[in-house]
Design a protein around this motif. Structure first.
Motif, PDB file in Angstrom:
ATOM      1  N   LEU A 147     -58.828 -12.657  44.547  1.00 44.44           N
ATOM      2  CA  LEU A 147     -59.665 -11.830  45.405  1.00 44.44           C
ATOM      3  C   LEU A 147     -59.732 -12.386  46.827  1.00 44.44           C
ATOM      4  N   ALA A 148     -59.547 -11.507  47.805  1.00 42.10           N
ATOM      5  CA  ALA A 148     -59.782 -11.847  49.206  1.00 42.10           C
ATOM      6  C   ALA A 148     -61.172 -11.349  49.587  1.00 42.10           C
ATOM      7  N   ILE A 149     -61.980 -12.222  50.165  1.00 41.47           N
ATOM      8  CA  ILE A 149     -63.351 -11.867  50.520  1.00 41.47           C
ATOM      9  C   ILE A 149     -63.514 -11.959  52.039  1.00 41.47           C
ATOM     10  N   ARG A 150     -63.922 -10.876  52.622  1.00 46.00           N
ATOM     11  CA  ARG A 150     -64.222 -10.833  54.050  1.00 46.00           C
ATOM     12  C   ARG A 150     -65.738 -10.823  54.228  1.00 46.00           C
ATOM     13  N   THR A 151     -66.227 -11.399  55.313  1.00 43.15           N
ATOM     14  CA  THR A 151     -67.657 -11.374  55.577  1.00 43.15           C
ATOM     15  C   THR A 151     -67.913 -11.144  57.062  1.00 43.15           C
ATOM     16  N   THR A 152     -69.193 -11.047  57.401  1.00 50.80           N
ATOM     17  CA  THR A 152     -69.624 -10.889  58.784  1.00 50.80           C
ATOM     18  C   THR A 152     -70.771 -11.847  59.039  1.00 50.80           C
ATOM     19  N   CYS A 153     -70.769 -12.473  60.216  1.00 50.88           N
ATOM     20  CA  CYS A 153     -71.835 -13.392  60.601  1.00 50.88           C
ATOM     21  C   CYS A 153     -72.390 -13.015  61.971  1.00 50.88           C
ATOM     22  N   LEU A 154     -73.676 -13.277  62.150  1.00 48.69           N
ATOM     23  CA  LEU A 154     -74.368 -13.008  63.404  1.00 48.69           C
ATOM     24  C   LEU A 154     -74.952 -14.316  63.920  1.00 48.69           C
ATOM     25  N   VAL A 155     -74.561 -14.730  65.106  1.00 54.95           N
ATOM     26  CA  VAL A 155     -75.067 -15.979  65.672  1.00 54.95           C
ATOM     27  C   VAL A 155     -75.970 -15.671  66.866  1.00 54.95           C
ATOM     28  N   GLY A 156     -76.877 -16.624  67.148  1.00 54.87           N
ATOM     29  CA  GLY A 156     -77.734 -16.477  68.319  1.00 54.87           C
ATOM     30  C   GLY A 156     -78.924 -15.567  68.120  1.00 54.87           C
ATOM     31  N   PHE A 157     -79.269 -15.275  66.857  1.00 54.54           N
ATOM     32  CA  PHE A 157     -80.446 -14.444  66.603  1.00 54.54           C
ATOM     33  C   PHE A 157     -81.701 -15.234  66.955  1.00 54.54           C
ATOM     34  N   HIS A 158     -82.805 -14.493  67.201  1.00 53.42           N
ATOM     35  CA  HIS A 158     -84.080 -15.123  67.557  1.00 53.42           C
ATOM     36  C   HIS A 158     -84.402 -16.289  66.631  1.00 53.42           C
ATOM     37  N   GLY A 159     -84.701 -17.432  67.199  1.00 55.63           N
ATOM     38  CA  GLY A 159     -85.142 -18.572  66.413  1.00 55.63           C
ATOM     39  C   GLY A 159     -84.042 -19.376  65.778  1.00 55.63           C
ATOM     40  N   GLU A 160     -82.786 -19.051  66.032  1.00 55.09           N
ATOM     41  CA  GLU A 160     -81.698 -19.813  65.433  1.00 55.09           C
ATOM     42  C   GLU A 160     -81.616 -21.192  66.088  1.00 55.09           C
ATOM     43  N   ALA A 161     -82.056 -22.206  65.361  1.00 59.23           N
ATOM     44  CA  ALA A 161     -82.006 -23.576  65.854  1.00 59.23           C
ATOM     45  C   ALA A 161     -80.614 -24.156  65.625  1.00 59.23           C
ATOM     46  N   GLU A 162     -80.370 -25.290  66.237  1.00 56.51           N
ATOM     47  CA  GLU A 162     -79.068 -25.941  66.069  1.00 56.51           C
ATOM     48  C   GLU A 162     -78.819 -26.287  64.607  1.00 56.51           C
ATOM     49  N   ASP A 163     -79.870 -26.682  63.893  1.00 57.07           N
ATOM     50  CA  ASP A 163     -79.716 -27.004  62.465  1.00 57.07           C
ATOM     51  C   ASP A 163     -79.304 -25.767  61.668  1.00 57.07           C
ATOM     52  N   ASP A 164     -79.862 -24.606  62.022  1.00 59.39           N
ATOM     53  CA  ASP A 164     -79.475 -23.368  61.330  1.00 59.39           C
ATOM     54  C   ASP A 164     -78.000 -23.065  61.549  1.00 59.39           C
ATOM     55  N   PHE A 165     -77.562 -23.223  62.781  1.00 58.12           N
ATOM     56  CA  PHE A 165     -76.169 -22.939  63.086  1.00 58.12           C
ATOM     57  C   PHE A 165     -75.239 -23.907  62.365  1.00 58.12           C
ATOM     58  N   ARG A 166     -75.597 -25.197  62.343  1.00 53.80           N
ATOM     59  CA  ARG A 166     -74.776 -26.175  61.635  1.00 53.80           C
ATOM     60  C   ARG A 166     -74.730 -25.881  60.140  1.00 53.80           C
ATOM     61  N   ALA A 167     -75.833 -25.387  59.599  1.00 56.91           N
ATOM     62  CA  ALA A 167     -75.866 -25.006  58.183  1.00 56.91           C
ATOM     63  C   ALA A 167     -74.937 -23.821  57.921  1.00 56.91           C
ATOM     64  N   LEU A 168     -74.872 -22.892  58.875  1.00 56.86           N
ATOM     65  CA  LEU A 168     -73.954 -21.757  58.739  1.00 56.86           C
ATOM     66  C   LEU A 168     -72.507 -22.245  58.707  1.00 56.86           C
ATOM     67  N   LEU A 169     -72.156 -23.141  59.614  1.00 52.76           N
ATOM     68  CA  LEU A 169     -70.795 -23.670  59.630  1.00 52.76           C
ATOM     69  C   LEU A 169     -70.472 -24.394  58.319  1.00 52.76           C
ATOM     70  N   ALA A 170     -71.431 -25.161  57.819  1.00 51.67           N
ATOM     71  CA  ALA A 170     -71.215 -25.875  56.561  1.00 51.67           C
ATOM     72  C   ALA A 170     -71.022 -24.904  55.406  1.00 51.67           C
ATOM     73  N   PHE A 171     -71.776 -23.825  55.402  1.00 51.35           N
ATOM     74  CA  PHE A 171     -71.642 -22.840  54.332  1.00 51.35           C
ATOM     75  C   PHE A 171     -70.273 -22.160  54.395  1.00 51.35           C
ATOM     76  N   LEU A 172     -69.790 -21.873  55.584  1.00 55.05           N
ATOM     77  CA  LEU A 172     -68.465 -21.259  55.711  1.00 55.05           C
ATOM     78  C   LEU A 172     -67.392 -22.186  55.142  1.00 55.05           C
ATOM     79  N   GLU A 173     -67.520 -23.493  55.404  1.00 50.67           N
ATOM     80  CA  GLU A 173     -66.567 -24.448  54.847  1.00 50.67           C
ATOM     81  C   GLU A 173     -66.655 -24.468  53.318  1.00 50.67           C
ATOM     82  N   GLU A 174     -67.875 -24.353  52.809  1.00 53.61           N
ATOM     83  CA  GLU A 174     -68.073 -24.348  51.355  1.00 53.61           C
ATOM     84  C   GLU A 174     -67.577 -23.057  50.717  1.00 53.61           C
TER      85      GLU A 174
END
Length: 434
Positions: A288-315
């Motif tokens: 299966l090929a899985i495509r997704t969509t991500c939204l960055v820079g939403f209200h309140g997105e701290a640096e830790d939130d963004f780093r968690a997003l990158l880590a999840f993409l790697e996972e």
């Protein structure tokens, strides 16, 4: 009546345009690609983000200017008109008719009143008019509107609440698309998984629709675009696993990967659920090929939130991803928040998330090198005769292409058996076997 068409926005809007034009053709209209030679120009607008709004306004102004060359009327429909009809009527009086979604039944009577429709009493044949460049790749919109309440999204304000298209109409339309040459039909909606929920208790659901389409047509490829994780059921996964005509591909938007941000965005999923669904899908459908969509820079997105997003993409190792930087949309719930992420930070985060996914996608593609596959030919890539097509893990227009060597005889819409010889960031190279 000669009809010119400008269709903007998403694939769902393309379906709307094809249905509208089909109705007008049923009343005697003849579609022309030469806009200055048209009697009427139909502009289907998009209102999703600011850039799309401006593109729609520019298109309306350009069409209206052609009235100086003999165009008799300009009609504007679509998402931007639905939200801003009154303002547009005041600002662009050169457009003759603005129609929101609930007013489209007035299109033929209004054109007839202006003497532009030759046969106002003609029976609508219900046949969509193809408007694209590749008749073998078509889109079937199975529902309208959305019941989700994502804080950043204006779609419900434009398209309204979710409404499923009836099963019989969808089957009939798919059969028409097949008769017009469709080899791949992409199912689209704001959330495919919601189809059928409003058709009554015990009524059909998405797997029923797919089973019926498979039974009533011979289209080789069906593809699912945009399914929230909640709509991915055991029955749907089992069906995809056993039916080879449903390509092993799914578009499952996540938007973010911390519970704090998902809650702030008013998304229905949480990270634990996303992990569970991803593991389940990959176990049941290994290729299966899985495509997704991500939204960055939403209200309140701290640096830790963004780093968690990158880590999840790697996972998670998504095969493909589309990403966007947040921009406030009038009327959405998010407007109550301060837009507290600076534009320069949004831009930097968008570039970084795309670069991370580029590396992931390149690595994911490598596993297919050496495989024998069917390549759906889309057209000629260059003067050297290399054909451009796609394998089942590549959706039209968004997922890269497969460059096919030794397939010079093939025409658009042909399937060619080939072996993948190399992969790049998003593309494959393949050699025809016959």
């Amino acid at each position: 009546m000669k009809l010119g068409v400008i269709s903007l926005g998403c694939d769902k809007a393309t379906v709307d345009s094809e249905r509208l034009v089909g109705e007008l053709v049923g009343h005697g209209a003849v579609v022309t690609p030469d806009l200055p030679a048209a009697d009427v120009i139909l502009v289907n607008t998009c209102g999703f983000i600011d850039a799309a709004k401006q593109e729609s306004i520019d298109a309306m102004l350009a069409a209206a200017k052609l009235k100086e060359d003999g165009v008799k009327a300009v009609v504007a429909v679509g998402c931007l008109v639905q939200r801003y009809k009154q303002e547009l009527s005041q600002e662009i009086p050169e457009v003759d008719l603005f129609l929101g979604f609930s007013e489209l039944h007035h299109l033929v009577p209004e054109l007839a009143r202006r003497g532009l429709i030759e046969d106002p009493l003609a029976t609508h044949p219900g046949v969509r008019q193809f408007l694209g460049e590749q008749s073998h790749v078509r889109y079937l919109k199975i529902s309208e509107g959305c019941d989700h309440t994502c804080a950043f999204c204006a779609i419900p304000l434009m398209r309204g609440k979710h409404r499923s298209e009836p099963l019989t109409r969808l089957v009939r339309e798919a059969q028409q698309l097949e008769a017009q040459g469709a080899k791949e039909i992409n199912l689209v909606a704001q959330d495919l998984g919601h189809w059928g929920r409003d058709l009554g208790l015990g009524g059909p659901k998405l797997p029923d629709l797919l089973e019926t389409l498979l039974r009533e047509t011979s289209v080789p490829w069906y593809r699912l675009l945009y399914v929230y994780s909640a709509g991915i059921s055991q029955r749907l996964v089992d069906l995809m696993a056993r039916e080879t005509r449903i390509v092993p591909y799914i578009d499952m938007p996540i938007q973010h990967a911390t519970d704090r941000m998902l809650e702030r965005m008013r998304r229905p999923e949480r990270v634990r659920t996303l992990r569970e669904k991803l593991a389940w899908l990959r176990t049941a459908i290994p290729d299966l090929a899985i495509r997704t969509t991500c939204l960055v820079g939403f209200h309140g997105e701290a640096e830790d939130d963004f780093r968690a997003l990158l880590a999840f993409l790697e996972e998670a190792q998504f095969d493909r991803m589309g990403a966007f930087a947040y921009s406030p949309q009038e009327g959405t719930r998010a407007m109550q928040y301060e837009d507290d992420v600076p534009d320069i930070v949004k831009k930097e985060r968008l570039e970084e998330v795309l670069e991370v996914q580029r590396s992931i996608s390149a690595e994911r593609l490598e596993r297919f090198v050496g495989r024998e596959v069917d390549v759906l030919v889309d057209g000629l890539e260059d003067e050297g005769g290399i054909k451009a097509g796609r394998v089942q893990w590549q959706a039209d227009d968004v997922d890269g292409v497969t460059y096919l060597e030794r397939g010079g005889w093939a025409q658009p819409g042909d399937f060619v058996r080939a072996r993948i010889t190399a992969s790049e960031d998003y593309d494959f190279q393949a050699a025809a076997l016959t």
